[in-house]
Write a protein that holds these residues in place. Structure first.
Motif, short mmCIF file in Angstrom:
data_model
loop_
_atom_site.label_atom_id
_atom_site.label_comp_id
_atom_site.label_asym_id
_atom_site.label_seq_id
_atom_site.Cartn_x
_atom_site.Cartn_y
_atom_site.Cartn_z
N ALA A 197 1.04 10.78 9.59
CA ALA A 197 1.39 10.12 8.33
C ALA A 197 1.02 11.01 7.15
O ALA A 197 1.79 11.15 6.19
CB ALA A 197 0.68 8.77 8.23
N TYR A 198 -0.13 11.63 7.23
CA TYR A 198 -0.60 12.52 6.15
C TYR A 198 0.35 13.69 5.96
O TYR A 198 0.69 14.06 4.83
CB TYR A 198 -2.00 13.00 6.48
N ARG B 249 2.32 10.51 3.33
CA ARG B 249 1.98 9.09 3.14
C ARG B 249 0.48 8.87 3.31
O ARG B 249 -0.17 9.58 4.08
CB ARG B 249 2.73 8.22 4.15
N SER B 250 -0.03 7.86 2.60
CA SER B 250 -1.44 7.48 2.73
C SER B 250 -1.60 6.26 3.65
O SER B 250 -2.65 5.66 3.70
CB SER B 250 -2.03 7.14 1.36
N TYR B 251 -0.55 5.94 4.38
CA TYR B 251 -0.57 4.79 5.29
C TYR B 251 0.32 5.12 6.49
O TYR B 251 1.24 5.93 6.41
CB TYR B 251 -0.04 3.54 4.59
N CYS B 252 0.02 4.47 7.62
CA CYS B 252 0.80 4.68 8.84
C CYS B 252 1.92 3.66 8.94
O CYS B 252 1.82 2.53 8.44
CB CYS B 252 -0.11 4.57 10.06
N VAL C 123 -6.43 7.72 5.70
CA VAL C 123 -5.09 7.14 5.83
C VAL C 123 -5.21 5.74 6.43
O VAL C 123 -5.92 5.51 7.42
CB VAL C 123 -4.19 8.02 6.71
N THR C 124 -4.53 4.78 5.84
CA THR C 124 -4.65 3.37 6.22
C THR C 124 -3.80 3.05 7.46
O THR C 124 -2.64 3.45 7.55
CB THR C 124 -4.19 2.46 5.07
N ILE C 125 -4.41 2.35 8.40
CA ILE C 125 -3.68 1.79 9.55
C ILE C 125 -3.93 0.28 9.53
O ILE C 125 -5.04 -0.18 9.78
CB ILE C 125 -4.14 2.38 10.89
N LYS C 126 -2.90 -0.49 9.21
CA LYS C 126 -3.06 -1.94 9.10
C LYS C 126 -3.35 -2.56 10.47
O LYS C 126 -3.09 -1.96 11.50
CB LYS C 126 -1.81 -2.55 8.48
N GLN D 181 -2.73 9.01 12.04
CA GLN D 181 -3.14 9.24 10.65
C GLN D 181 -2.73 10.65 10.19
O GLN D 181 -2.25 10.82 9.07
CB GLN D 181 -4.65 9.08 10.51
#
Length: 312
Positions: A255-256, A260-263, A212-215, A252
């Motif tokens: 979010a999952y 979602r695949s991103y936070c 999961v993406t965390i910007k 993460q």
């Protein structure tokens, strides 16, 4: 995978009534490779929740009932001399299992409590110099009674820091209590549930959580929250680097579970409320004033959000 999360939650809810939010948090900790400490008064379902989670998965399960005379070897294992073969044989303890329930952890001595430190962090146990890895997936669920109750030993800070979350079960509301009474009288409340997930399912879900993406701006947001605990005048010891990593992994997982695949910022804030309070040490003045750790984390979240809004 969201369907498998739903199946796991539905299975647990067959035994634990009216605690959907709590179940979500425990599942998030499982997917985030964390450990959970359940603290509440006796009889509210702490042990039942842990057993329902284990029964819902085809994993090895072990329970340790802690008492004042429980020794470290009762948890980790022992080395026994085999007189016939004239060698020492290592016998792993109950901690070498997928799901380990350590019941009433704060009723045993600090020496025995510390026996869990290595296995919770490094997922291995050392017996007479021999390292034994625990099976994967691995999770420790500790339960404890409030420290005000008789015969308890408060967990040291180093032990608390290894639990991703410290949760309270709480009393069910009237509607949930009525449902519980009906299930109990019909004999369906304590029925053992059939496993709905296997170890491969959990490991696959954990890999997806890790992806999961965390910007970068949200990474900075998490860092600023942790820094806020270290600079707060009412906190004598703020969140550790391990707390920051737990926060990010928990975000993460949240979010999952939301599909979602991103936070998003709400994931970071929610994860902060779950992973930070129990790790903080308040000043004496803050304790006298009745300030709670949860309140301080909420206040820090408000301050960090305001600072970000101004800077943007």
């Amino acid at each position: 995978m969201s369907e498998k999360v739903r199946q796991l939650k539905d299975s647990i809810e067959q035994r634990i009534v009216g605690k959907g939010d709590l179940i979500d948090k425990v599942i998030a900790a499982l997917l985030a490779e964390g450990h959970v400490l359940l603290e509440d008064v006796p009889g509210v379902g702490k042990t039942s929740l842990a057993k329902a989670l284990a029964d819902s998965m085809s994993l090895s399960f072990a329970r340790v009932q802690c008492t004042p005379d429980t020794t470290p070897s009762d948890i980790t294992g022992v080395s026994i001399y085999n007189s016939k073969e004239q060698i020492f044989q290592v016998v792993p303890g109950p901690v070498v299992s997928n799901i380990v329930l350590v019941d009433e952890l704060n009723r045993t001595s600090p020496k025995t409590q510390s026996a869990l430190l290595e296995v919770m962090e490094e997922q291995k146990v050392t017996i007479d110099g021999k390292e034994i890895p625990v099976p994967r997936p691995f999770m420790v669920i500790g339960t404890q009674n409030p420290t005000e109750m008789a015969g308890t030993y408060p967990l040291p800070e180093a032990q608390l820091d290894r639990f991703m979350m410290k949760l309270s079960v709480g009393y069910p509301d009237a509607k949930a209590s009525e449902d519980m009474a009906k299930r109990f009288l019909s004999g369906s409340l304590h029925e053992k549930t059939a496993p709905v997930l296997a170890s491969d399912d959990i490991l696959s879900m954990r890999k997806e959580v890790n992806a999961v993406t965390i910007k970068e701006n949200l990474q900075s947001y998490a860092v600023n929250i942790v820094e806020g605990t270290r600079s707060n005048s009412e906190i004598s010891c703020g969140a550790s680097p391990r707390a920051l990593l737990s926060l990010l992994r928990c975000a993460q997982a949240l979010a999952y579970m939301s599909g979602r695949s991103y936070c998003i910022p709400e994931d970071i804030a929610h994860a902060s409320n779950l992973t930070l309070p129990h790790r903080l040490i308040l000043t004496t003045e803050a304790k006298i004033n009745g300030t709670t750790k949860d309140y301080l984390v909420r206040r820090i979240l408000e301050q960090v959000q305001c600072n970000e809004a101004v800077s943007s």
